[in-house]
Design an enzyme around this catalytic site. Structure first.
Site, PDB file in Angstrom:
ATOM      1  N   CYS A   1      65.921  23.197  10.250  1.00 34.31           N
ATOM      2  CA  CYS A   1      66.202  23.200  11.687  1.00 34.31           C
ATOM      3  C   CYS A   1      65.349  24.220  12.421  1.00 34.31           C
ATOM      4  O   CYS A   1      65.051  24.056  13.597  1.00 34.31           O
ATOM      5  CB  CYS A   1      67.685  23.450  11.937  1.00 34.31           C
ATOM      6  SG  CYS A   1      68.319  24.986  11.243  1.00 34.31           S
TER       7      CYS A   1
ATOM      8  N   GLU B   1      75.817  25.671  15.211  1.00 32.43           N
ATOM      9  CA  GLU B   1      74.381  25.808  14.955  1.00 32.43           C
ATOM     10  C   GLU B   1      73.842  24.397  14.811  1.00 32.43           C
ATOM     11  O   GLU B   1      74.035  23.754  13.785  1.00 32.43           O
ATOM     12  CB  GLU B   1      74.143  26.651  13.695  1.00 32.43           C
ATOM     13  CG  GLU B   1      72.705  27.183  13.612  1.00 32.43           C
ATOM     14  CD  GLU B   1      71.778  26.254  12.850  1.00 32.43           C
ATOM     15  OE1 GLU B   1      71.128  25.410  13.513  1.00 32.43           O
ATOM     16  OE2 GLU B   1      71.705  26.359  11.636  1.00 32.43           O
TER      17      GLU B   1
END
Length: 502
Positions: free
Chosen positions: A279, A245
């Site tokens: 993010c 990720e």
């Protein structure tokens, strides 16, 4: 997202946990060298058979006891999160709450998702029964981030544990105490379990590199794309599966029929919440021309009153990682150099570890401020003449993590055209709070998914089982005793089964 890079002046044997707001040393931890990493993995390997042999119900009880322990110690835990990352106490509690939701979902749904399933065997194999079962991988190595040091790694930790794996967890060097607190709470809640079910190791990038090379069955990493690529290359040496990720340059589309005030309110939070260190937060906005002026006015009005600080009255805290401050400064300068206009803030918004919100308009799309992940409380707003243009610009990024769309009538239609892993319609980050929805990206944003059914299946090995219940005379297909008459019969059956579609 920068998470696990080695600090240049890192000590050889000790890691200091530091309050980013004050520079105060909170605690010191021994750094796990190669031998310590191997020992931690060996401990997890020894515990794996016992943990994996437990029923789904027993593992569910263990994880829910862990949740209860975290709740009972939530005041101390959220204070630690506040001190070690700089988050406000309220934001720390909200992060814990979301993590608890995901622990509960994984624990309660693992049996349904990963339990044995009967599979139709088909007409030609009707004398067989078929089953699909899932096995634990074994030992999962997890390298966590500092920006959401409870919520994000639990997308791997809770799901890996629920699937029957043991875990070796290296928290970021900027949230070491938080990672150790998680593991200690699990052990305290489940004293009867082997000590190696959930093992923390502490260190910088070198410790993470040793974990990737160790005898693990999967590595799950959250961090920068550059580091993710290095991890993938290292993992390839042992063909260790990876879940990555990585970063994002997430966009919001504001359509002409959007609720402008609601869109501005959400963008303000998505851009500046947690100091912009998200993010899946908001870094780019594409707004249709007819609502551009009221949107920008409302966005700047909101963010003028949003201030960083370390007290309870602050809207968000300091930058957690000192080196990120210079990246934000660099992107602010790049935005201005490319012809962008700061309608709120600018270089003067950087005040040590605390950065006030910055809003740009008309920044060139080739600017580093638009292309690269900033990971700070800044946002660029570009005017577009159509939704098609907004979609094209959104999809032009090398990243593809998440997005948001604001439209009263076209939200779902627009969302379906975006090259991203997740989209929130008429909100930001809504998908992150729904445990059943998988999370992950495309392109430079990573590989694989956490959360939801895909998140559980990331940490399990499918095992297909076919059982012959009886033999069919004259139909020995998988045998050298097969006769010509059997094949002739099949030549007549196959067109009936598969040759009549027009």
């Amino acid at each position: 997202m920068t998470t696990t890079e080695t600090t240049p002046a890192a000590p050889d044997t000790a890691l200091k946990s530091v309050d980013p707001a004050t520079g105060e040393v909170i605690a010191t931890y021994p750094i796990a060298d190669a031998d310590a990493v191997r020992a931690a993995v060996a401990k997890a390997r020894a515990a794996a058979p016992a943990w994996g042999a437990l029923s789904f119900d027993d593992r569910r009880k263990a994880l829910l006891r862990w949740s209860t322990r975290l709740v009972s110690e939530s005041d101390a835990f959220t204070d630690l999160i506040h001190r070690e990352t700089g988050k406000t106490h309220d934001d720390a509690f909200l992060e814990l709450m979301l993590a608890l939701e995901h622990i509960a979902w994984a624990a309660k749904n693992a049996k349904k998702v990963l339990g044995p399933k009967r599979i139709a065997s088909g007409p030609l194999m009707s004398n067989f029964s078929a089953r699909l079962e899932y096995r634990p991988l074994g030992v999962v190595g997890i390298i966590g981030p500092w920006n959401y040091p409870v919520y994000t790694p639990n997308g791997s930790i809770a799901y890996a544990l629920s699937a029957g794996n043991t875990v070796v967890f290296k928290p970021s060097e900027f949230s070491t105490g938080i990672g150790n607190f998680l593991a200690e709470a699990f052990r305290a809640a489940n004293p009867e379990l082997p000590d190696g079910v959930f093992v923390p190791i502490n260190g910088f990038g070198a410790t993470g590199a040793e974990l990737v090379k160790a005898d693990i069955d999967k590595i799950a990493f959250t961090g920068s794309t550059a580091t993710g690529k290095k991890i993938m290359a290292a993992a390839a040496e042992r063909l260790t599966p990876v879940l990555l990720e990585c970063g994002g340059k997430d966009a919001v589309i504001v359509a002409a029929d959007a609720d402008v005030k609601a869109a501005a309110d959400a963008v303000a939070f998505g851009a500046a919440g947690n100091s912009g260190q998200t993010c899946a937060g908001v870094e780019r906005v594409y707004v249709e021309r007819s609502v551009r002026e009221p949107f920008v006015a409302e966005l700047t009005r909101i963010l003028k009153n949003v201030k960083p600080g370390s007290g309870d009255d602050a809207n968000y805290g300091p930058m957690t990682m000192p080196s990120q401050i210079e990246i934000v400064r660099k992107h602010i300068d790049a935005a201005l150099a490319s012809g962008g206009k700061a309608v709120l803030g600018g270089p003067e918004s950087i005040k040590g570890a605390f950065i006030e919100p910055v809003v740009f308009v008309d920044v060139d799309e080739s600017s580093e401020a638009v292309v690269e992940e900033t990971f700070g409380p800044t946002v660029t707003v570009r005017t577009v003449d159509s939704i098609d243009e907004a979609i094209e610009l959104t999809n032009s990024s090398k990243y593809g993590l998440s997005s948001a769309v604001f439209s009263k009538s076209r939200g779902l239609e627009i969302a379906r055209r975006l090259r991203v892993g997740a989209t929130s319609v008429n909100s930001v980050l809504g998908f992150a709070a729904i445990p059943g929805l998988p999370f992950g990206g495309v392109g430079d944003s990573g590989i694989g998914r956490i959360h939801g059914e895909p998140g559980l299946k990331e940490f399990a090995r499918p095992h297909s089982i076919a059982i012959q219940k009886f033999t069919v005379p004259g139909m020995a297909l998988l045998s050298f005793s097969r006769t010509k008459s059997t094949v002739n019969l099949l030549r007549k059956v196959v067109p009936v089964l598969h040759g009549r579609n027009k």
